[in-house]
Design an enzyme around this catalytic site. Structure first.
Site, PDB file in Angstrom:
ATOM      1  N   GLY A  34     -13.495  12.819  14.682  1.00 16.55           N
ATOM      2  CA  GLY A  34     -13.514  11.525  13.996  1.00 16.55           C
ATOM      3  C   GLY A  34     -14.048  11.714  12.598  1.00 16.55           C
ATOM      4  O   GLY A  34     -14.250  12.850  12.156  1.00 16.55           O
ATOM      5  N   ARG A  39     -20.212   7.229  15.220  1.00 16.03           N
ATOM      6  CA  ARG A  39     -19.118   6.777  16.109  1.00 16.03           C
ATOM      7  C   ARG A  39     -18.691   7.897  17.056  1.00 16.03           C
ATOM      8  O   ARG A  39     -18.352   7.658  18.210  1.00 16.03           O
ATOM      9  CB  ARG A  39     -17.921   6.275  15.291  1.00 16.03           C
ATOM     10  CG  ARG A  39     -18.105   4.859  14.769  1.00 16.03           C
ATOM     11  CD  ARG A  39     -16.762   4.187  14.470  1.00 16.03           C
ATOM     12  NE  ARG A  39     -16.030   4.855  13.424  1.00 16.03           N
ATOM     13  CZ  ARG A  39     -16.102   4.535  12.138  1.00 16.03           C
ATOM     14  NH1 ARG A  39     -16.862   3.537  11.745  1.00 16.03           N
ATOM     15  NH2 ARG A  39     -15.401   5.201  11.240  1.00 16.03           N
ATOM     16  N   VAL A  62     -10.767  15.833   7.811  1.00 15.39           N
ATOM     17  CA  VAL A  62      -9.757  16.890   7.953  1.00 15.39           C
ATOM     18  C   VAL A  62      -8.902  17.062   6.694  1.00 15.39           C
ATOM     19  O   VAL A  62      -8.117  17.991   6.597  1.00 15.39           O
ATOM     20  CB  VAL A  62      -8.860  16.671   9.206  1.00 15.39           C
ATOM     21  CG1 VAL A  62      -9.653  16.892  10.480  1.00 15.39           C
ATOM     22  CG2 VAL A  62      -8.180  15.317   9.187  1.00 15.39           C
ATOM     23  N   ILE A  91      -3.453   8.058   8.214  1.00 17.25           N
ATOM     24  CA  ILE A  91      -3.811   6.756   7.636  1.00 17.25           C
ATOM     25  C   ILE A  91      -2.584   6.139   6.972  1.00 17.25           C
ATOM     26  O   ILE A  91      -1.610   6.848   6.666  1.00 17.25           O
ATOM     27  CB  ILE A  91      -4.926   6.878   6.569  1.00 17.25           C
ATOM     28  CG1 ILE A  91      -4.506   7.832   5.420  1.00 17.25           C
ATOM     29  CG2 ILE A  91      -6.239   7.330   7.194  1.00 17.25           C
ATOM     30  CD1 ILE A  91      -5.396   7.745   4.195  1.00 17.25           C
ATOM     31  N   THR A  92      -2.637   4.836   6.766  1.00 14.25           N
ATOM     32  CA  THR A  92      -1.611   4.172   5.942  1.00 14.25           C
ATOM     33  C   THR A  92      -2.289   3.590   4.704  1.00 14.25           C
ATOM     34  O   THR A  92      -3.472   3.214   4.753  1.00 14.25           O
ATOM     35  CB  THR A  92      -0.941   3.007   6.701  1.00 14.25           C
ATOM     36  OG1 THR A  92      -1.959   2.099   7.154  1.00 14.25           O
ATOM     37  CG2 THR A  92      -0.130   3.481   7.883  1.00 14.25           C
ATOM     38  N   TYR A 153       3.682   7.044   3.187  1.00  2.00           N
ATOM     39  CA  TYR A 153       3.525   7.372   4.615  1.00  2.00           C
ATOM     40  C   TYR A 153       4.820   7.981   5.185  1.00  2.00           C
ATOM     41  O   TYR A 153       4.780   8.957   5.945  1.00  2.00           O
ATOM     42  CB  TYR A 153       3.153   6.087   5.350  1.00  2.00           C
ATOM     43  CG  TYR A 153       2.852   6.214   6.825  1.00  2.00           C
ATOM     44  CD1 TYR A 153       1.598   6.626   7.270  1.00  2.00           C
ATOM     45  CD2 TYR A 153       3.804   5.866   7.784  1.00  2.00           C
ATOM     46  CE1 TYR A 153       1.308   6.709   8.628  1.00  2.00           C
ATOM     47  CE2 TYR A 153       3.523   5.944   9.137  1.00  2.00           C
ATOM     48  CZ  TYR A 153       2.267   6.364   9.559  1.00  2.00           C
ATOM     49  OH  TYR A 153       1.995   6.436  10.908  1.00  2.00           O
ATOM     50  N   GLY A 184       6.890   4.871  17.660  1.00  2.00           N
ATOM     51  CA  GLY A 184       7.327   3.691  16.917  1.00  2.00           C
ATOM     52  C   GLY A 184       6.115   2.805  16.696  1.00  2.00           C
ATOM     53  O   GLY A 184       4.999   3.294  16.486  1.00  2.00           O
TER      54      GLY A 184
END
Ligand code: CAA
Length: 246
Positions: A34, A39, A62, A91-92, A153, A184
């Protein structure tokens, strides 16, 4: 040889969490990655409360090559090897291209694409030494069909296919498989940023008329992570409710 050791990036939330849980349930030792130490610790505690003892988590960006390489070094010292790698972190930063900033472009490339190098390169060394490996890279339906507002993305997720196929060729004779899973639209936190009326239009375009579940993705990832999937390499498995067929 004992339990298979699996590393799942982005493994404490969303699809990654479902993948970690599925691998745990199927008997692997799971190390989730993470971004936040607290967390990660909480996630490990929760898994242990639920009866899964064979679990660990690392907080690591990362997209940072030296941080990823330090993490793999530390995992090697602690656990000796990695048998399964799921490159799931992503991520977006959605915006129409005319409005897209360089920062939105760069952040998506660094987390979604550079991480493939940063994590897989040191892990591959361990797999080659061990003569075994299963690598699953998470792409997206939008890496193949494109998506309004996701030039960054979609580019990044298209790159995953090239990475998988090239690495699959290089490792096929070494007992290491490399595959892509392309989800999807799946019911996770990532969908929260999509305005409600756009989300409803997206669901209307899905032939099965619903979002997918993280567990539906995790089931396939688990199969591709299993020893018995050794003849599947360089493949892409699309799981999108019929929204894009290719
Ligand atoms: N197709 C065609 N036109 C669209 C459109 C679409 N899907 N969405 C918006 N438009 C149009 C609007 O009607 C508007 O048209 P006019 O200018 O003629 O009025 C125009 O585009 C708006 O353009 P803007 O640049 O002002 O866009 P915006 O800032 O309002 O919003 C956006 C753009 C943030 C990208 C928004 O469209 C959006 O959130 N889209 C959803 C993107 C998406 O699907 N993300 C997936 C996230 S989940 C994920 O990524 C996981 C996975 O792997 C599947």
């Amino acid at each position: 040889m004992g339990k298979k050791i699996a590393l799942v990036t982005g493994g404490i939330r969303g699809i990654g969490h479902a993948i970690s849980k599925k691998l745990l349930s199927s008997g692997a030792f799971v190390i989730a990655v993470g971004t936040n130490k607290e967390r990660c610790k909480k996630w490990v505690d929760t898994q242990k409360e639920e009866g899964f003892e064979d679990v660990d988590a690392y907080a690591c960006d990362v997209s940072d090559c030296s941080a990823a390489s330090e993490m793999i070094k530390s995992i090697k010292e602690k656990y000796g090897r990695i048998d399964i790698l799921v490159n799931n972190a992503g991520i977006t930063r959605d915006a129409t291209f005319k409005k897209m900033t360089l920062q939105q472009w760069d952040e998506v490339m660094k987390v979604n694409v550079n991480s493939l190098y940063n994590v897989t390169q040191p892990v591959l060394g361990l797999m080659l030494d061990n003569g075994y490996g299963r690598i699953v890279n998470i792409s997206s339906i939008n890496g193949q069909k494109g998506q309004f507002g996701q030039a960054n993305y979609s580019t990044a997720k298209a790159a995953v296919h090239g990475f998988t196929k090239s690495l699959a060729l290089e490792t096929a004779s070494k007992n290491i498989t490399v595959n892509t899973v392309s989800p999807g639209y799946i019911a996770t936190d990532m969908m929260r940023d999509i305005p409600e009326e756009i989300l409803q239009k997206i669901i209307a375009q899905i032939p099965v008329k619903r979002l997918g579940t993280p567990e539906e993705i995790a089931d396939i990832v688990q199969y591709l992570s299993d020893e018995k999937s050794g003849f599947i390499t360089g493949s892409n498995i699309a799981i999108n409710g019929g929204q894009h067929m290719c």
